[in-house]
Design a protein around this motif. Sequence first.
Motif, short mmCIF file in Angstrom:
data_model
loop_
_atom_site.label_atom_id
_atom_site.label_comp_id
_atom_site.label_asym_id
_atom_site.label_seq_id
_atom_site.Cartn_x
_atom_site.Cartn_y
_atom_site.Cartn_z
N GLN A 12 0.84 -1.19 0.00
CA GLN A 12 0.00 0.00 0.00
C GLN A 12 0.88 1.24 0.00
O GLN A 12 1.91 1.28 0.67
CB GLN A 12 -0.94 0.00 1.20
CG GLN A 12 -1.99 -1.10 1.13
CD GLN A 12 -2.79 -1.24 2.40
OE1 GLN A 12 -2.33 -0.92 3.50
NE2 GLN A 12 -4.01 -1.75 2.27
N THR A 13 0.46 2.24 -0.75
CA THR A 13 1.25 3.46 -0.84
C THR A 13 0.69 4.59 0.02
O THR A 13 1.45 5.42 0.50
CB THR A 13 1.34 3.94 -2.30
OG1 THR A 13 0.02 4.09 -2.83
CG2 THR A 13 2.10 2.93 -3.15
N ARG A 14 -0.61 4.61 0.20
CA ARG A 14 -1.21 5.69 0.99
C ARG A 14 -1.16 5.35 2.48
O ARG A 14 -1.48 4.23 2.89
CB ARG A 14 -2.66 5.94 0.57
CG ARG A 14 -2.77 6.51 -0.84
CD ARG A 14 -4.18 6.80 -1.21
NE ARG A 14 -4.98 5.58 -1.01
CZ ARG A 14 -6.28 5.58 -0.87
NH1 ARG A 14 -6.97 6.69 -0.90
NH2 ARG A 14 -6.94 4.45 -0.71
N ARG A 15 -0.78 6.34 3.25
CA ARG A 15 -0.71 6.15 4.70
C ARG A 15 -2.07 5.81 5.29
O ARG A 15 -2.18 4.97 6.18
CB ARG A 15 -0.14 7.40 5.34
CG ARG A 15 0.04 7.27 6.83
CD ARG A 15 0.67 8.49 7.42
NE ARG A 15 0.87 8.30 8.84
CZ ARG A 15 1.52 9.12 9.60
NH1 ARG A 15 2.06 10.20 9.07
NH2 ARG A 15 1.66 8.88 10.88
N SER A 16 -3.12 6.44 4.80
CA SER A 16 -4.46 6.18 5.32
C SER A 16 -4.88 4.73 5.09
O SER A 16 -5.53 4.12 5.94
CB SER A 16 -5.49 7.13 4.68
OG SER A 16 -5.51 6.97 3.28
N ALA A 17 -4.48 4.17 3.96
CA ALA A 17 -4.79 2.76 3.68
C ALA A 17 -4.05 1.85 4.65
O ALA A 17 -4.60 0.86 5.13
CB ALA A 17 -4.44 2.41 2.23
N LYS A 18 -2.79 2.18 4.93
CA LYS A 18 -2.00 1.38 5.87
C LYS A 18 -2.62 1.44 7.27
O LYS A 18 -2.74 0.40 7.93
CB LYS A 18 -0.56 1.87 5.90
CG LYS A 18 0.20 1.60 4.61
CD LYS A 18 1.61 2.12 4.70
CE LYS A 18 2.33 1.84 3.39
NZ LYS A 18 3.75 2.09 3.44
#
Length: 195
Positions: free
Chosen positions: A150-156
């Motif tokens: 995952q690239t987006r922090r929110s997704a992580k």
Amino acid sequence: MLLAVGLALAVLLVVGAAQVYDNVTDANGIAGLDQPLLQLAISLRSPAADAIVTGYTEIAGPIGMPIIAVLALMILAIRRRSWTPVIVIASASLGSLAMTIAGKNFIGRVRPPLSDAVPPFEYSPSFPSGHTLNAVVVAGAIAYLLVVNQTRRSAKVLTISIAAGFALTIGLSRVFLGPTGSPTSLQGGSSALHG
């Protein structure tokens, strides 16, 4: 390399579990929470709540968790065209199963009387909780495999929060159903851990 890191993490978790067990069997430690938590859980029970929590906890049971693990490893392996998800999830699952069996046999902490538990009754030792341990390990392995791509922090953050929330609520469901033993019903006390 990945399996070595996983093994090191497993060893640290076992050491942590041993410390928790030592505190559980110490009347001045966590053991003091056993009966109050069990009594709180009993006060919250109702036929509807019992059915919902029993259904939910079975997601992490001996049928639900293997299905989740196999589906996740198949989907991730096919999508990524990689054996890494198969190796990580299978190794984590087998390690969790081995730790559960070894821990239950070694510690042998009995469950409360059946009058304090919600059916279907379980008869294996109560610590460590196989449902909870498997939820932590399998959900953690799946979350790890998702987060690394995952690239987006929110997704992580969302992925980790869902995995941690799942593991925590499975643990709470086990307390609700009455799987923990009381300090007075321990087999061997704290000496079981030390020899």
